[in-house]
Design a protein around this motif. Sequence first.
Motif, short mmCIF file in Angstrom:
data_model
loop_
_atom_site.label_atom_id
_atom_site.label_comp_id
_atom_site.label_asym_id
_atom_site.label_seq_id
_atom_site.Cartn_x
_atom_site.Cartn_y
_atom_site.Cartn_z
N SER B 66 0.82 -1.22 0.00
CA SER B 66 0.00 0.00 0.00
C SER B 66 0.85 1.27 0.00
O SER B 66 0.42 2.30 -0.50
CB SER B 66 -0.95 0.00 1.18
OG SER B 66 -0.21 -0.10 2.38
N ASP B 67 2.07 1.22 0.54
CA ASP B 67 2.92 2.41 0.48
C ASP B 67 3.72 2.46 -0.82
O ASP B 67 4.55 3.35 -1.01
CB ASP B 67 3.85 2.48 1.70
CG ASP B 67 4.91 1.39 1.68
OD1 ASP B 67 4.84 0.50 0.82
OD2 ASP B 67 5.83 1.44 2.52
N GLY B 68 3.49 1.52 -1.70
CA GLY B 68 4.16 1.53 -3.00
C GLY B 68 5.59 1.01 -2.97
O GLY B 68 6.27 1.03 -3.99
N GLU B 371 0.05 -8.61 11.51
CA GLU B 371 -0.08 -7.22 11.04
C GLU B 371 0.14 -7.13 9.52
O GLU B 371 -0.28 -6.16 8.88
CB GLU B 371 0.91 -6.31 11.75
CG GLU B 371 0.67 -6.17 13.25
CD GLU B 371 -0.70 -5.60 13.58
OE1 GLU B 371 -1.21 -4.78 12.79
OE2 GLU B 371 -1.26 -6.00 14.61
N ASN B 372 0.83 -8.08 8.97
CA ASN B 372 1.01 -8.12 7.51
C ASN B 372 -0.24 -8.74 6.91
O ASN B 372 -0.56 -9.89 7.21
CB ASN B 372 2.26 -8.92 7.14
CG ASN B 372 3.53 -8.18 7.49
OD1 ASN B 372 3.55 -6.94 7.53
ND2 ASN B 372 4.60 -8.90 7.76
N ARG B 386 -0.79 -4.64 3.02
CA ARG B 386 0.03 -4.00 4.06
C ARG B 386 1.09 -4.97 4.52
O ARG B 386 0.78 -6.04 5.03
CB ARG B 386 -0.86 -3.58 5.23
CG ARG B 386 -2.00 -2.72 4.71
CD ARG B 386 -2.72 -1.98 5.77
NE ARG B 386 -3.87 -1.32 5.14
CZ ARG B 386 -4.95 -0.95 5.79
NH1 ARG B 386 -5.03 -1.15 7.09
NH2 ARG B 386 -5.94 -0.37 5.16
N TYR B 387 2.30 -4.57 4.36
CA TYR B 387 3.39 -5.49 4.66
C TYR B 387 4.63 -4.73 5.05
O TYR B 387 4.96 -3.72 4.43
CB TYR B 387 3.71 -6.36 3.43
CG TYR B 387 4.74 -7.43 3.72
CD1 TYR B 387 4.35 -8.71 4.11
CD2 TYR B 387 6.10 -7.15 3.63
CE1 TYR B 387 5.29 -9.69 4.40
CE2 TYR B 387 7.05 -8.13 3.92
CZ TYR B 387 6.64 -9.40 4.31
OH TYR B 387 7.56 -10.36 4.60
N ARG B 388 5.28 -5.18 6.09
CA ARG B 388 6.66 -4.76 6.28
C ARG B 388 7.44 -5.89 6.91
O ARG B 388 6.88 -6.77 7.56
CB ARG B 388 6.74 -3.48 7.09
CG ARG B 388 6.44 -3.60 8.55
CD ARG B 388 6.71 -2.24 9.21
NE ARG B 388 6.47 -2.31 10.63
CZ ARG B 388 6.48 -1.26 11.43
NH1 ARG B 388 6.70 -0.06 10.94
NH2 ARG B 388 6.27 -1.39 12.72
N THR B 447 14.99 0.30 4.34
CA THR B 447 14.08 1.44 4.38
C THR B 447 13.22 1.45 3.12
O THR B 447 13.76 1.38 2.01
CB THR B 447 14.90 2.75 4.44
OG1 THR B 447 15.83 2.63 5.52
CG2 THR B 447 14.00 3.94 4.65
N PRO B 448 11.89 1.58 3.29
CA PRO B 448 11.01 1.61 2.11
C PRO B 448 11.37 2.77 1.17
O PRO B 448 11.72 3.86 1.63
CB PRO B 448 9.61 1.81 2.70
CG PRO B 448 9.72 1.36 4.12
CD PRO B 448 11.13 1.62 4.55
N HIS B 449 11.30 2.55 -0.10
CA HIS B 449 11.64 3.52 -1.14
C HIS B 449 13.12 3.88 -1.15
O HIS B 449 13.52 4.87 -1.75
CB HIS B 449 10.81 4.81 -1.02
CG HIS B 449 9.35 4.56 -1.12
ND1 HIS B 449 8.77 4.03 -2.24
CD2 HIS B 449 8.36 4.72 -0.22
CE1 HIS B 449 7.48 3.89 -2.03
NE2 HIS B 449 7.21 4.30 -0.82
#
Lengths: 236, 525
Positions: B66-68, B371-372, B386-388, B447-449
Amino acid sequence: MPRACGVQSSMTEVVNAVSVDRARREFLKTCMGLAAVAGLSGCAPLLAKSRLAKLLVAEPSPDEYRPVLKALLETVLPFGHPQFPLSREAMFARFDALFSLEQEARLAPMRRGLMLFDETSLFPEALGAVRDEERRALQAYPANDPEMVERQLDQKNAQDKKLLDFFLKKQGIGAVRFTEMKPADRKEYLWLWSQSGFGLKRQFYRTAKAVIMVSAYSQPELWKSIGYQGPFPDRG
Amino acid sequence: MRRVECDILIIGSGAAGGVLAATLAEATGKRIVLVEKGGHFGKEFFTQREWDANALYAGSGARATSDGSIPVRGGECVGGGTTVNIALCFDPVRDVWEGWKKDFGVKGFSFQPGTDDYGVKDLNMADCLAQVRGRINVHTPPDDQVNGNNRVLETGCRAMGFSSKHFELNMRECRQCGFCAQGCAYDSKQGTAVTFIPDALAKGVTLVHHCDIERLEWNKTQGGMVVKGAVGTVRATTPGSRPNAMPPGPIQFAGKLVILCCGAVESPSLLMRSGHPDPFGTLGRGLILHPSLPIVGVLDHEIGNYRGISGTIYSDHFHRSHGFYLECLFSHPVYGSVLLPGFGGEHFELLLKYRSLAGFGAMLIDEVDPENRVVWDAAKGKASIRYRLTEGDKRRMRFAAKTGVETMFAGGAREVLLPSEERLGPLPYPRFRSREEAVHCSELLFTPHQTTVTSAHCQATVKMGEDPGRSMVNSRGESHFMRNLMVCDSSVFPTSCGANPMLSILTMARYQGRRVAAELARYGL
């Protein structure tokens, strides 16, 4: 090859239109976050009032945002490199064909996003939408309590301020606009965006780079210079 | 609204749907409809241009968390993932399935050949696996089909003292063009679109593609909820697709048994938007992605990389101890240029060495974190993923990155890069000039992105088990909460299936198909 070439090429166009639209939407999303102007008011003391006012209310004209786009393309792609085969003109035309910014009303945020990117002094500012997006990401996991989240957001703004100050000092420049910078400074400024504490700003860097790379490396002229032969001869 | 009646409605024509349709058609003679969201493309459509191939992927290739930040690749066409994957075959990992029996009360799925699960002659994983392996021609290609890129991984593993293995692949007379992921232009790759689905069509199954299923329909009876079909819309056929069995427009399917095979993003989404009960809040949770970190080496000589079979060599050396694989693969220039770090002249200099680049991925068997998850976003009309990475997975991924970088050097690379712009100690970004510098992988934050991890194996969002408090479907794949509704795809795996999932899914689908055929009365058929 006895193949229906006409059908093939029109098919490719249809498919291209679909997927380019997707890439554009992704880029659009990041720009929209940047350009959610509500968050701008009451900040950016470094910016002349009239310029800030204009950013807030005025729809940028092509004369204003095209130079930013042009500078971005010139920073991401090495037009000066002796082995880089594409001219600026050809590359701009290709980019326009894939991501035509002018025509569509819904691309307005993208145009404004470019204008905000241009304003160096906005980089460390606490832009509302950028912080909101980050807050959402930090809150997604219940371990983070609201106070901690706000503290982290402030730290990220402080980190971005430090990044910008360091950049300006190192390059020995004031807070000039991206378009007004020398090429070497532009590279450093764009890199800054990849190092931001905020996901949305890093995403702006990532997607801007991606849409430019896609429009460049989908071209057979570039394949040739890197030694990529593309499809098998029977599919060429 | 057009109305289509059938006995068995199968939604999703990927690894699972195709096998189910063929298996049920061959064993029952029931009226079966197979529905697919994407188009029906054949070899004539596959242009070997990576940008065109986006038409075969979910979200036109742009599906992501969802955060791309993490691409979540998946096939969205007839054949699904088996049309766009690179043909890597792993038998179902027996230990994992035995673990599910122990931890989730999963029943059946005997691995002993000749076992009769549910009292059905020869219904067991071993026999079902043998049947699907035969149909899709799983075999190990000869050693002379290992290309230069794969040799780098093999050499690296040997030098490091890690075991390396040859992949088994589902192909027939491969031309070694290197365009598996763009759809096989020669019908060499034996995905379901050229194997089980033609078998199903020959037995009278109706295939409706370009069809968006909006929701399931069900009745509330005294005995509880009973599914009765689904409604949706048939879109106009994309140019280049094969003709459709149904004209564009709204459509209603009525079926006595409905089986979802839409994959771990779309199956839970469809259940959520259909109002399927979720009394314990487990639906969509515990998503597994198999996050993968690409590792790129720069050699001092040209190798065959983008040509030849993409993946022939892998290492499972760290599978048991650390839960990751090193698997060979290579990118064409569009994807490659986006992945390589940086921009400008430095970036172009790397691309100029395109034919001297080597690549493989470190693929993590990620742990379940509730949570994922997949959430149906009604406002946007699409699934939100939603995933991290959990902290534990990040630790293992750091080790995998360091191991991968060292292996790349041992394979002959002069420099090694990660698709990342993270500062690592003295390195402005992960560009390692020597093997010793691999130690800085311990500072990776993912780190995302900033660091790109990719994924293509979503699983575990509609978990299978015998306890309705912890699972959505039972061991037969039947919903605990809605009668005559089954889910049969990677979403029912309670955790990661432990390897690239294609063959695990095909085998399970064969198993469930044969079981349903023997238990038709259970569904009023």
